[in-house]
Design a protein around this motif. Structure first.
Motif: not given
Length: 211
Positions: A132-154
């Motif tokens: 499912f993750l591979n499908l999302l990477k293929k079907e969307t232009s959204v770059r996966p990120k982890d929880s630390w990336d979210v914390w960094k953004e905030r």
């Protein structure tokens, strides 16, 4: 139509389960101390703990079926007699704004503009989860990120890094002081890997993200 079946763990329910176990374990020790028969001292607490752990597992985990049809994602939980999870609304795949993963392959959450969809286990190696993750990477232009990336953004990551480092230093200091004053105790073999390994692992992850 594409279909995926994923085992999901709810983080808030796991947190509650940990708190319940923190109370249940001392209670079982207290109960055991009050019993006179050695047989009951051992069997009764074990049975109680097994029952509680089984119930909490059932409380925290669920199975969800995800179907993709005409660019629409539909979510359906396997029904349980009790402790069912809140149903998720169907979303268009183009509505996905964030894909949260851990270590690059463990799918955690999908985020749209309005809500979050939890889809991950502690370390979900479930084949369908990876597909499912591979499908999302293929079907969307959204770059996966982890929880630390979210914390960094905030803007939270630097603070979290410093707090984690401070706790790590304090824990190491306590362990060294204990060994100097009391000598090495085999009980430390339970404490050190459990606490220090997680603190060190988090420290290294955050340090990498801050570079």
């Amino acid at each position: 139509m594409t279909e995926f079946r994923i085992k999901v763990i709810k983080q808030n329910r796991i947190s509650l389960s940990i708190l319940i176990m923190a109370v249940a374990f001392p209670f079982c020790l207290f109960l055991s101390a009050k019993m006179e028969l050695t047989f009951l001292k051992i069997i009764v607490p074990i049975l109680i703990l097994v029952f509680i752990i089984t119930l909490l597992y059932y409380f925290s985990f669920g199975q969800i079926k995800i179907t993709l049809e005409n660019k629409q994602l539909n979510f359906k939980w396997n029904k349980k007699p009790i402790f069912n999870f809140r149903e998720y609304n169907s979303i268009g795949i183009e509505e996905i704004k964030s894909i949260i993963v851990e270590q690059g392959i463990y799918l955690r959450k999908l985020k749209t503009k309005d809500f979050e969809i939890e889809l991950g286990g502690i370390k979900s190696r479930n084949t369908d989860s990876i597909k499912f993750l591979n499908l999302l990477k293929k079907e969307t232009s959204v770059r996966p990120k982890d929880s630390w990336d979210v914390w960094k953004e905030r803007g939270w990551l630097t603070i979290a890094y410093r707090v984690n480092l401070l706790i790590l230093i304090i824990v190491i200091g306590i362990v060294i002081t204990f060994i100097i004053l009391k000598g090495f105790d085999s009980k430390l073999l339970l404490f050190i890997p459990l606490v220090l390994s997680q603190l060190i692992f988090s420290h290294l992850q955050m340090k990498t993200k801050l570079k």
